[in-house]
Design a protein around this motif. Structure first.
Motif, PDB file in Angstrom:
ATOM      1  N   UNK A  90       0.811  -1.221   0.000  1.00 47.57           N
ATOM      2  CA  UNK A  90       0.000   0.000   0.000  1.00 47.57           C
ATOM      3  C   UNK A  90       0.839   1.265   0.000  1.00 47.57           C
ATOM      4  N   UNK A  91       2.045   1.180  -0.509  1.00 51.24           N
ATOM      5  CA  UNK A  91       2.885   2.362  -0.683  1.00 51.24           C
ATOM      6  C   UNK A  91       2.756   2.838  -2.123  1.00 51.24           C
ATOM      7  N   UNK A  92       2.439   4.120  -2.366  1.00 51.97           N
ATOM      8  CA  UNK A  92       2.222   4.599  -3.742  1.00 51.97           C
ATOM      9  C   UNK A  92       3.364   4.268  -4.697  1.00 51.97           C
ATOM     10  N   UNK A  93       4.614   4.395  -4.257  1.00 50.61           N
ATOM     11  CA  UNK A  93       5.742   4.120  -5.151  1.00 50.61           C
ATOM     12  C   UNK A  93       5.774   2.652  -5.562  1.00 50.61           C
ATOM     13  N   UNK A  94       5.473   1.749  -4.612  1.00 49.10           N
ATOM     14  CA  UNK A  94       5.467   0.315  -4.937  1.00 49.10           C
ATOM     15  C   UNK A  94       4.327  -0.014  -5.885  1.00 49.10           C
ATOM     16  N   UNK A  95       3.144   0.539  -5.605  1.00 47.66           N
ATOM     17  CA  UNK A  95       1.988   0.293  -6.470  1.00 47.66           C
ATOM     18  C   UNK A  95       2.241   0.838  -7.867  1.00 47.66           C
ATOM     19  N   UNK A 155       3.119  -0.496 -13.661  1.00 46.91           N
ATOM     20  CA  UNK A 155       3.732  -0.264 -14.970  1.00 46.91           C
ATOM     21  C   UNK A 155       3.685  -1.505 -15.851  1.00 46.91           C
ATOM     22  N   UNK A 156       3.662  -2.666 -15.237  1.00 48.68           N
ATOM     23  CA  UNK A 156       3.634  -3.904 -16.008  1.00 48.68           C
ATOM     24  C   UNK A 156       2.221  -4.429 -16.235  1.00 48.68           C
ATOM     25  N   UNK A 157       1.214  -3.702 -15.767  1.00 50.51           N
ATOM     26  CA  UNK A 157      -0.178  -4.126 -15.922  1.00 50.51           C
ATOM     27  C   UNK A 157      -0.784  -3.411 -17.126  1.00 50.51           C
ATOM     28  N   UNK A 195      -3.765   6.532 -17.005  1.00 50.81           N
ATOM     29  CA  UNK A 195      -4.891   6.954 -16.172  1.00 50.81           C
ATOM     30  C   UNK A 195      -5.190   5.918 -15.088  1.00 50.81           C
ATOM     31  N   UNK A 196      -5.203   4.627 -15.474  1.00 51.35           N
ATOM     32  CA  UNK A 196      -5.471   3.565 -14.495  1.00 51.35           C
ATOM     33  C   UNK A 196      -4.390   3.537 -13.422  1.00 51.35           C
ATOM     34  N   UNK A 197      -3.146   3.702 -13.841  1.00 54.24           N
ATOM     35  CA  UNK A 197      -2.047   3.692 -12.868  1.00 54.24           C
ATOM     36  C   UNK A 197      -2.184   4.855 -11.894  1.00 54.24           C
ATOM     37  N   UNK A 198      -2.487   6.032 -12.421  1.00 57.91           N
ATOM     38  CA  UNK A 198      -2.637   7.191 -11.540  1.00 57.91           C
ATOM     39  C   UNK A 198      -3.843   7.045 -10.622  1.00 57.91           C
TER      40      UNK A 198
END
Length: 421
Positions: A109-114, A119-121, A352-355
């Motif tokens: 649940x850390x924004x940088x990890x998510x 990026x690979x999704x 957009x989904x990543x953000x």
């Protein structure tokens, strides 16, 4: 037999099956080793082989008892005795909850990890493949369609219709239509898309003149003096007036540079400017807009929006195959192909989904962590113990069995070493 056992998915069951049987087996092995030790102890002096059996059973009892104590001490006091550093999990329930919550926060649940994992999704690609090749006949589609239909039928239609009407009406009242209309009219004039409008007005004027020729003649007859009518000049005046107007409409229709057409275009351009920048014109248009919104016919139309939409959704939900076989299905398939082939669109959607996901984690991640911690804190110690023991109980009993066997083998090796040396 449980669903997990019937489907062969026991490893996915949060409560491991067969834990009680494994516990009985581990206890039975411990009892068997004790009985074997007693028997070997009786015949120890009769044969050297019994010495090996006794050594194996003795060490197996020690190993089994040690592992029984270790496993039991995790969840409760062995034999109910308050031995220090036992009942570890019940005593540290809150600390376990906090540690688990921190683990979730630091690893999931850390924004940088998510953001890094997202990026690979390929969200757009997955959606495109789903739309291009939707799942065929199956429980997922049928169940989803039935659920949607049930929800739509269960909703309060009058209340929802009023809500839709209120939302559309409020949106229209809040929207400033005057600048939008002015901008649209200006764009139409710049692209000569107003010409068909002028042609239509001129054609309408010519047809109206022809249809009302008798009325014009009566008006001229009624408004001329007695002497003019006596001399028959009223007919000539009416003929001249009608012919002049007819020639004017014909000239305007065939001459795109007619002065009156130019005046009309100037008037339209001025109207477009007034709608965009003149406060008085904007106020008038807003007043007309509000009158239109409050009109009963428009109100009835807005009320019917929800019912029409609901009927279409129900029809599609009850027969998803028919809906996907028509133009709507073709549009979905084309959208799916576009999502797969248009790299720029795919990148935009994935970004957009990543953000969006990172934003959700940044906003609600701490709340999720707190929820996990508070939930575990709210459990009583017995609940935590039962759930953890149920999740790993089978493996813990294997530890007891392995401890018994390994202890016996170690005892056997030690006894062999004693004899040899």
């Amino acid at each position: 037999m449980s669903l997990f056992e019937r489907t062969g998915l026991t490893r996915f069951n949060p409560v491991q099956g067969g834990a009680r049987g494994m516990r009985n087996m581990a206890t039975g092995m411990l009892v068997a080793m004790a009985a074997l030790f007693l028997i070997a102890n009786q015949f120890d002096e009769q044969s050297a082989a019994w010495g090996f059996v006794k050594a194996f059973a003795e060490a197996a009892m020690v190993g089994g008892l040690a592992d029984w104590f270790a496993v039991t001490a995790l969840f409760r006091h062995p034999l109910g005795l308050p031995i220090p550093h036992t009942a570890i999990i019940p005593k540290n329930k809150d600390r376990i909850g906090d540690t688990l919550a921190l683990f979730l926060r630091d690893n999931f649940l850390t924004p940088s990890i998510v953001a890094r994992r997202m990026r690979s999704v390929d969200v757009a690609g997955a959606a495109g493949r789903f739309l291009t090749n939707p799942p065929g006949e199956g429980r997922l589609r049928q169940g989803g369609s039935r659920l949607i239909a049930d929800i739509l039928e269960a909703l309060d239609q009058e209340r929802l219709g009023g809500m839709v009407k209120s939302a559309v009406s409020s949106r229209l009242r809040a929207m400033e239509v005057s600048p939008l209309l002015g901008q649209s009219l200006e764009a139409a004039i710049n692209e000569d898309r107003h010409m068909p409008l002028l042609d239509g007005i001129i054609t309408w004027a010519g047809r109206t003149l022809d249809a009302n020729e008798d009325m014009i003649r009566r008006m001229v007859h009624d408004r001329t003096g007695f002497m003019v009518r006596l001399a028959g000049l009223d007919e000539k005046i009416a003929d001249s007036l009608i012919d002049g107007l007819r020639r004017l409409t014909i000239d305007m229709a065939i001459d795109p540079y007619h002065p009156l057409r130019a005046k009309a275009e100037e008037g339209l351009a001025q109207l477009a400017w007034d709608m965009r920048y003149n406060p008085e014109m904007q106020a008038k248009i807003e007043e007309w807009k509000n009158q239109i919104v409050e009109n009963k016919a428009v109100s009835d139309w807005m009320e019917s929006l929800w019912e029409n939409s609901r009927a279409s959704l129900l029809k599609a939900a009850r027969d998803p195959d028919a809906a996907l076989a028509g133009k709507f299905g073709e549009a979905l398939r084309q959208l799916g192909e576009t999502l797969q082939e248009d790299q720029r669109l795919k990148a935009t959607i994935n970004q957009f989904a990543r953000r969006a996901v990172v934003g959700v984690v940044a906003t609600y991640g701490s709340g999720i962590v707190t929820l996990v911690s508070d939930t575990i804190r709210g459990w009583d110690a017995r609940t935590v113990t039962d759930r953890l023991e149920g999740a790993v109980g089978r493996d813990l009993q294997y530890i007891r069995i392995n401890g018994t066997l390994v202890g016996g083998l170690v005892g056997l090796l030690i006894h062999t070493a004693e004899i040899a040396f």
